[in-house]
Design a protein around this motif. Structure first.
Motif: not given
Length: 850
Positions: A789-806
């Motif tokens: 769900t971090m990929a839902l963030s508006s920040t690229i940092m959390l988007q990539e963290y979320g996508a990578g971890l998921g």
């Protein structure tokens, strides 16, 4: 067509010291379940007031990328000590308008300066510089000199110096063309004052009322160009926060002051004003991430609850599981509040801790309750089922938790500031959620019995073996058994291209490229468009010169001026350098000592501090975070290292910080992999009595990471054309080296238990895939869903963290654990449990044929 009922599994006995100790613990807990619940209620009640204050100990600025012990750290420290107005505490107000020299904009800048002056007087702001203050201060200096000249003239003529005679002298000077006519009124007022401090309001009123394009007082054009764009459509205001403003200066106050100045001046919608600079960029990114937390947590809880409903096929266990984890979070937050008084914690620490606790807590709860159901189906009473489920599942949970703690504990050794706060969240959260799972869940199972599965559809059926998923898992295990060599080779072949992508991708720590659409990013883009990126993120050369370079009045000696001039000339000649500013060339071009004195002490203090430190600003021709900029900084270091006549100098600034931060990340990456791998290897060797299984476990975790990073790079870089954050590999490694091991440990400990019970390696492996596959798949969905769900963030940092971890978790829990791991177990067979020197009677041994 008739169906055959799945036979109930046979009850198992406990094996090994760990299971026996957990059995005794569970017997003690289940004997007093109400006491366990009361203790938890009291602990949570005591922790709640402290948990609610957690935000008070978090830094809003985030962690620094300056690595201790590096040249950039030395430069950063010296700038903070000797040039605080030009440190990272400096923020830039970028203003765009059709004409920033118009009367409206002059009034706006004057009003803003008055508001900032109130903070200067309270000590929160050290200084502020703008085009308005430049013109105003030049006017003040002019009027001060005029006052002195008039008094000298009157004294020479032996005329009393009275207000009237001074005004008459000014009128004569105006008539003779010695004083510009436009300055007649402020000059008359200035010569009548008795204190230099009274000149400031006179200069301020004149500067606000006079068109800067035809300003009668001489102002250095180079200084104006630094603050006003060539086309007159943008201007800058520098605001330097003092140490008194704390670690997190109030950038939002500055934005409010700008908005108030706009309203007061009647500036229309065609005027834009933004606060930018490194301080504002990082602060806005963290604030945006914090604002996204509510959405991410809401979606995460929805995913978790849905998966739990599908897993349990009942409402009550899903509700109790989420509630227990939420209460455990309260205890963890209180513990972090206490820890936060001694270490640096960020909002990111809390975000990761919450998601990790959600994922791990659900894993433990599902494994324990699934085992409870199996024990009930085997004929045990609810109490005995709870005790034996805790003993068997508890060992897997304990090993998994220790692996996570080892992974997060390794982060504390990293020199990179943001990594230890990540570790604190995991080190505190995982033991607490494990304790909750091992105590709360058994107590609830004993108190509720089979009512734990209320409001459901046949929840006590053998869901592991009798469901459609169970049959699918059986087919997957059979495929791994029949095609084990082909599966291992296929997974290895797929890993190669992802490894190449992972190794060759270009990552960055550029705060602009990685920041979301914020006020500070818009401001930075305005500055970069008019003045270039390097004006906001320059390279710095800083040092304390040798004796003889600076005299006691904080000026360069003759030999010191020659040495500094030679150095700056060499720096300016370095390929890739666009401009060099220093005490000998404050605006990028050389000036003499007399010319420098005429510019005033503030200009000198920007480059030669009152304590004798030197600061040289080097603006690069290339963007600060490119390879070309790194090569230019290398050449700058060579030049400064050879400047022995000046003294020891440190090279810092954005490019150097980024390069040394990247080096520290690489070092931390391999250091943490080594520490965690050794720790987990030793733990599992003793726990599982195997050499091969711990090695394969670590390699499969890395395989998941490589696949996930490769896919993330393909999506974000090649498809979406976004920058890839350089923290991604180490972030995935830290979490997956801990959390990803849950599934391997769940599966392998089940294989070991079945082998201990007399099954051969093949049937034990296939049986373990079916027994644990439902839990692992569901746990993977929960973990991938909550972290993803971090990929839902508006920040690229959390988007990539979320996508990578998921992706990493999902791949690990499905393809790798359900196909690759069984294939390797079946491929190596008895060698899975090979440990010559440490074989014990409790180690699993293959069953005899027949």
């Amino acid at each position: 067509m008739t169906t055959t009922a799945t036979p109930a599994p046979a009850a198992e006995t406990t094996h090994g010291a760990v299971q026996h100790r957990l059995l005794r613990l569970a017997e003690g807990l289940t004997a007093r379940p109400k006491t366990v619940l009361v203790i938890w209620v009291l602990v949570i009640a005591a922790c709640f007031p402290f948990a609610s204050q957690l935000n008070d100990v978090l830094t809003k600025q985030g962690a620094s990328k300056v690595v201790p012990g590096t040249s950039s750290a030395r430069a950063d420290r010296l700038v903070e000590e000797s040039f605080p107005a030009r440190s990272q505490r400096e923020s830039i107000v970028a203003i765009g308008a059709p004409d920033v020299r118009s009367s409206q904009l002059r009034a706006m800048l004057a009003d803003l300066d008055e508001q900032i002056a109130t903070r200067v007087r309270t000590g929160e702001v050290q200084q502020s510089t703008s085009a308005y203050t430049l013109y105003r201060d030049s006017t003040t200096e002019y009027l001060k000199r005029l006052h002195t000249q008039v008094d000298q003239q009157l004294a020479a003529a032996q005329t009393p110096a009275t207000p009237d005679t001074r005004r008459q002298a000014v009128d004569a000077a105006v008539a003779a063309g010695q004083v510009p006519a436009a300055l007649a009124d402020p000059a008359r007022q200035a010569v009548a004052v008795t204190d230099d401090a009274q000149l400031l309001p006179i200069s301020a009123a004149f500067t606000k009322a006079t068109d800067w394009r035809t300003f009668p007082v001489p102002v250095p054009a180079e200084a104006v160009d630094r603050l006003v764009a060539k086309d007159g459509k943008a201007t800058l205001v520098s605001v330097s926060f003092a140490k008194r403003a704390g670690h997190d200066p109030d950038v939002d106050w500055l934005r409010s002051a700008i908005a108030g100045a706009q309203r007061a001046a009647g500036a229309g919608p065609d005027v834009e004003a933004h606060v930018t600079g490194e301080l504002a960029l990082i602060k806005d990114t963290y604030k945006k991430a914090e604002d996204d937390n509510a959405l991410m947590e809401t979606v995460a809880y929805a995913i978790i609850f849905l998966v739990l409903l599908l897993f349990f096929r009942a409402v009550v266990p899903a509700v109790l599981t989420v509630a227990a984890i939420g209460l455990a979070m309260t205890v963890s937050q209180a513990a972090l509040f206490a820890l936060g008084h001694g270490v640096t914690l960020t909002q990111f620490t809390i975000t990761i801790m919450n998601f990790v606790m959600l994922g791990a807590g659900v894993d433990y709860s599902m494994l324990l309750s699934s085992r409870y159901r199996q024990e009930r189906l085997a004929g045990r009473s609810p109490k005995d089922a709870a005790v034996h489920a805790t003993a068997h599942a508890g060992e897997s949970m304990l090993l998994a938790a220790v692996a996570v703690v080892l992974a997060f504990g390794a982060t504390l050794f990293s020199p990179v500031d943001w990594i230890p706060p990540l570790g604190y969240g995991g080190l505190i959260g995982i033991p607490i959620v494990l304790l909750a799972a091992l105590t709360l869940t058994p107590a609830l199972l004993v108190l509720l019995g089979d009512r734990f599965f209320w409001l459901g559809r046949d929840p006590l059926a053998d869901l592991e073996h009798g469901s459609a998923l169970g049959r699918h898992l059986k087919r997957a295990a059979d495929l791994a058994r029949r095609r084990k060599v082909a599966i291992v080779l296929l997974f290895a072949a797929v890993t190669v291209p992802f490894a190449v992508i992972t190794a060759q991708h270009r990552s960055t720590a550029d705060p602009v490229a990685l920041s979301p659409a914020t006020d500070s990013r818009t401001g930075f883009e305005l500055v970069a468009r008019e003045w270039g990126d390097a004006s906001v993120l320059p390279t710095l050369v800083v040092g304390r010169p040798d004796p003889g370079v600076v005299d006691g009045q904080h000026h360069l000696t003759d030999s010191g001026r020659k040495a500094v001039t030679d150095l700056t000339d060499k720096l300016a000649a370095v390929p890739g350098v666009a401009r060099v500013s220093a005490v000998t060339r404050p605006f990028g071009t050389p000036v003499g000592a007399a010319d420098l004195d005429a510019l005033g002490p503030d200009v000198r203090r920007d480059y030669l501090s009152d304590d004798g430190a030197l600061r040289i600003v080097v603006e690069l021709a290339d963007k600060p975070y490119t390879e070309a900029a790194v090569h230019t900084v290398d050449r700058i270091q060579d030049v400064t290292a050879a400047a022995r006549d000046v003294g020891p100098l440190a090279v810092g600034g954005a490019t150097q910080v980024d390069r040394q931060y990247g080096d520290a990340l690489d070092s931390s990456f391999w250091q943490m992999i080594g520490l965690v791998s050794v720790g987990v290897f030793v733990m599992l060797v003793f726990a599982l009595r195997s050499l091969l299984i711990p090695i394969r476990l670590i390699l499969t975790i890395m395989m998941s990471n490589v696949w996930a990073i490769g896919i993330t790079v393909l999506v974000f870089h090649f498809w979406l054309d976004k920058a890839i954050i350089d923290d991604l590999p180490i972030f995935l490694t830290v979490l997956m080296m801990g959390l990803g091991m849950d599934y391997e440990i769940f599966l392998v400990t089940r294989v070991r238990d079945l082998v201990r019970g007399g099954a051969d390696q093949e049937s034990a492996t296939v049986g373990a895939v079916v027994d644990t596959g439902r839990v692992i798949n569901a746990a993977g969905l929960v973990m991938a869903g909550s972290l993803g769900t971090m990929a839902l963030s508006s920040t690229i940092m959390l988007q990539e963290y979320g996508a990578g971890l998921g992706l990493a978790v999902l791949l690990d829990a499905t393809l790798i654990r359900m196909l690759f791991v069984p294939a390797t177990l079946l491929l190596f067979r008895r060698y899975n449990w090979w440990l010559p020197s440490l074989r014990r009677s409790s180690a699993p041994a293959p069953a005899k044929a027949g």
